[in-house]
Design a protein around this motif. Sequence first.
Motif, mmCIF file in Angstrom:
data_model
loop_
_atom_site.group_PDB
_atom_site.id
_atom_site.type_symbol
_atom_site.label_atom_id
_atom_site.label_comp_id
_atom_site.label_asym_id
_atom_site.label_seq_id
_atom_site.Cartn_x
_atom_site.Cartn_y
_atom_site.Cartn_z
ATOM 1 N N ALA A 45 -2.202 29.693 62.941
ATOM 2 C CA ALA A 45 -1.663 30.192 61.670
ATOM 3 C C ALA A 45 -2.770 30.268 60.621
ATOM 4 O O ALA A 45 -2.878 31.252 59.868
ATOM 5 C CB ALA A 45 -0.535 29.293 61.186
ATOM 6 N N SER A 46 -3.615 29.241 60.577
ATOM 7 C CA SER A 46 -4.716 29.250 59.615
ATOM 8 C C SER A 46 -5.711 30.360 59.922
ATOM 9 O O SER A 46 -6.414 30.845 59.026
ATOM 10 C CB SER A 46 -5.433 27.895 59.614
ATOM 11 N N ALA A 47 -5.766 30.785 61.200
ATOM 12 C CA ALA A 47 -6.702 31.848 61.576
ATOM 13 C C ALA A 47 -6.361 33.159 60.882
ATOM 14 O O ALA A 47 -7.261 33.925 60.523
ATOM 15 C CB ALA A 47 -6.691 32.034 63.094
ATOM 16 N N PHE A 48 -5.068 33.442 60.682
ATOM 17 C CA PHE A 48 -4.686 34.682 60.017
ATOM 18 C C PHE A 48 -5.221 34.711 58.585
ATOM 19 O O PHE A 48 -5.657 35.755 58.103
ATOM 20 C CB PHE A 48 -3.162 34.837 60.024
ATOM 21 N N THR A 98 7.012 29.637 71.764
ATOM 22 C CA THR A 98 6.632 28.732 70.682
ATOM 23 C C THR A 98 5.742 29.422 69.655
ATOM 24 O O THR A 98 5.703 29.010 68.487
ATOM 25 C CB THR A 98 5.901 27.502 71.260
ATOM 26 N N THR A 99 5.043 30.488 70.060
ATOM 27 C CA THR A 99 4.135 31.148 69.123
ATOM 28 C C THR A 99 4.880 31.827 67.978
ATOM 29 O O THR A 99 4.250 32.251 66.999
ATOM 30 C CB THR A 99 3.257 32.193 69.845
ATOM 31 N N TYR A 100 6.202 31.938 68.076
ATOM 32 C CA TYR A 100 6.960 32.500 66.952
ATOM 33 C C TYR A 100 6.958 31.555 65.750
ATOM 34 O O TYR A 100 7.406 31.938 64.663
ATOM 35 C CB TYR A 100 8.395 32.808 67.378
ATOM 36 N N VAL A 101 6.451 30.347 65.935
ATOM 37 C CA VAL A 101 6.294 29.428 64.805
ATOM 38 C C VAL A 101 5.145 29.896 63.905
ATOM 39 O O VAL A 101 5.141 29.641 62.699
ATOM 40 C CB VAL A 101 6.027 27.995 65.320
ATOM 41 N N VAL A 102 4.174 30.600 64.495
ATOM 42 C CA VAL A 102 2.961 30.972 63.763
ATOM 43 C C VAL A 102 3.255 31.809 62.512
ATOM 44 O O VAL A 102 2.738 31.496 61.435
ATOM 45 C CB VAL A 102 1.963 31.693 64.697
ATOM 46 N N PRO A 103 4.060 32.903 62.598
ATOM 47 C CA PRO A 103 4.322 33.661 61.364
ATOM 48 C C PRO A 103 4.944 32.819 60.256
ATOM 49 O O PRO A 103 4.663 33.042 59.071
ATOM 50 C CB PRO A 103 5.297 34.760 61.833
ATOM 51 N N VAL A 104 5.775 31.847 60.647
ATOM 52 C CA VAL A 104 6.380 30.962 59.647
ATOM 53 C C VAL A 104 5.299 30.141 58.954
ATOM 54 O O VAL A 104 5.276 30.009 57.719
ATOM 55 C CB VAL A 104 7.417 30.029 60.310
ATOM 56 N N LEU A 105 4.379 29.605 59.753
ATOM 57 C CA LEU A 105 3.294 28.806 59.186
ATOM 58 C C LEU A 105 2.357 29.667 58.350
ATOM 59 O O LEU A 105 1.813 29.202 57.338
ATOM 60 C CB LEU A 105 2.511 28.118 60.313
ATOM 61 N N VAL A 147 3.179 32.236 56.518
ATOM 62 C CA VAL A 147 3.832 32.414 55.220
ATOM 63 C C VAL A 147 3.632 31.169 54.347
ATOM 64 O O VAL A 147 3.298 31.264 53.155
ATOM 65 C CB VAL A 147 5.333 32.704 55.402
ATOM 66 N N LEU A 148 3.827 29.992 54.947
ATOM 67 C CA LEU A 148 3.683 28.747 54.192
ATOM 68 C C LEU A 148 2.242 28.514 53.742
ATOM 69 O O LEU A 148 1.988 28.112 52.601
ATOM 70 C CB LEU A 148 4.177 27.569 55.035
ATOM 71 N N LEU A 149 1.271 28.767 54.655
ATOM 72 C CA LEU A 149 -0.130 28.571 54.296
ATOM 73 C C LEU A 149 -0.569 29.565 53.223
ATOM 74 O O LEU A 149 -1.337 29.212 52.319
ATOM 75 C CB LEU A 149 -1.010 28.715 55.543
ATOM 76 N N SER A 150 -0.094 30.813 53.321
ATOM 77 C CA SER A 150 -0.436 31.804 52.293
ATOM 78 C C SER A 150 0.138 31.390 50.948
ATOM 79 O O SER A 150 -0.455 31.618 49.892
ATOM 80 C CB SER A 150 0.109 33.183 52.693
ATOM 81 N N PRO A 191 6.450 33.507 48.885
ATOM 82 C CA PRO A 191 7.275 34.305 49.804
ATOM 83 C C PRO A 191 8.626 34.648 49.191
ATOM 84 O O PRO A 191 9.173 33.896 48.380
ATOM 85 C CB PRO A 191 7.435 33.376 51.014
ATOM 86 N N ALA A 192 9.152 35.796 49.591
ATOM 87 C CA ALA A 192 10.487 36.185 49.152
ATOM 88 C C ALA A 192 11.513 35.290 49.831
ATOM 89 O O ALA A 192 11.280 34.804 50.947
ATOM 90 C CB ALA A 192 10.748 37.652 49.512
ATOM 91 N N PRO A 193 12.645 35.031 49.204
ATOM 92 C CA PRO A 193 13.679 34.182 49.828
ATOM 93 C C PRO A 193 14.081 34.660 51.215
ATOM 94 O O PRO A 193 14.322 33.854 52.108
ATOM 95 C CB PRO A 193 14.842 34.282 48.835
#
Length: 308
Positions: free
Chosen positions: A27-30, A252-259, A261-264, A272-274
């Motif tokens: 996630a941090s890589a993005f 499990t990699t579907y967790v990455v987009p969530v992370l 958003v949080l890291l951004s 992030p939008a609701p």
Amino acid sequence: MEQASADNSGDRVKVAVAVAITMLLWASAFVGIRYAGTSFTPGALALGRLLAGAVGLGAILLMRGEGLPPRAAWPGIVGVGVFWFGIYTVALNWGEQHADAGTAALIVGIGPILLAIMSGWLLREGFPAKLLVGLAIAFAGTAVVGFSTGDGTTTVLGVVLCLVAAAGYAVGVTAQKTALKHASALQVTTFGCAIGALGCLPFAGQLATDLAGAPTAATLAMLYLGLLPTALAFYTWAYALSRTTAGRLGATTYVVPVLVVLLSWLLLGEVPAPIALVGGGLALVGVAVSRTKRKRTDPADAHRVATR
């Protein structure tokens, strides 16, 4: 029996920790790619990242005294290096320059579905109902996140490149699973990364040019991408993959987009939008469903029930 149960429990904890490390670093890589990508072209960034990763992994391999992988592992290792470390990395870097972050995450999110199909067919892992349902739910959540964060700047080239990245990921992980039957996680990751770097050598001239003009922070970001999201995260991924099915781990990699958003939100101040948070929650539910296993009936209990 108690010792075996304790060993299994300890192994599950190690796998969970390995997966958590992988997802957080990827996630941090993005975020790192978005930052370093302003100073490095896609091919140069991929080569610099893979060279740093290969050097770090090679040093650890030497310290641990692990030699060359057996011959049977090399076809899978080459597949990992070419399709995942090479094609996926370059296509993703390039695609993110022609697609907004939300759309890129949405299209690359097809990768775990392709992986589930390939592993179920080629690796004979089957198609468990919970895995398929979980993938559908998680992809729907990723789609919600993608639509909420997209800004309409995606081009046809960006879509194609993200599709290539998704396919490279699926083929690469399938090849990696076969290699792990014959070699250690460290061997597969190290030599796969080295092959990926060799494949990116045509970008060496561009890397030298970009390094000459890049600010120190961007160069450090590239080194970070190589040593942590590449070297460490790909190793912890391989460790987990050697102990679970490719389809279930891919979900499990579907967790990455969530992370992401949080890291951004935390690091870049991008609130992030609701609806994005709702999509993230849906993705997490899908991952949880995909990783649940059907309870196995104890033979002794089954016998007692039958005799009644």
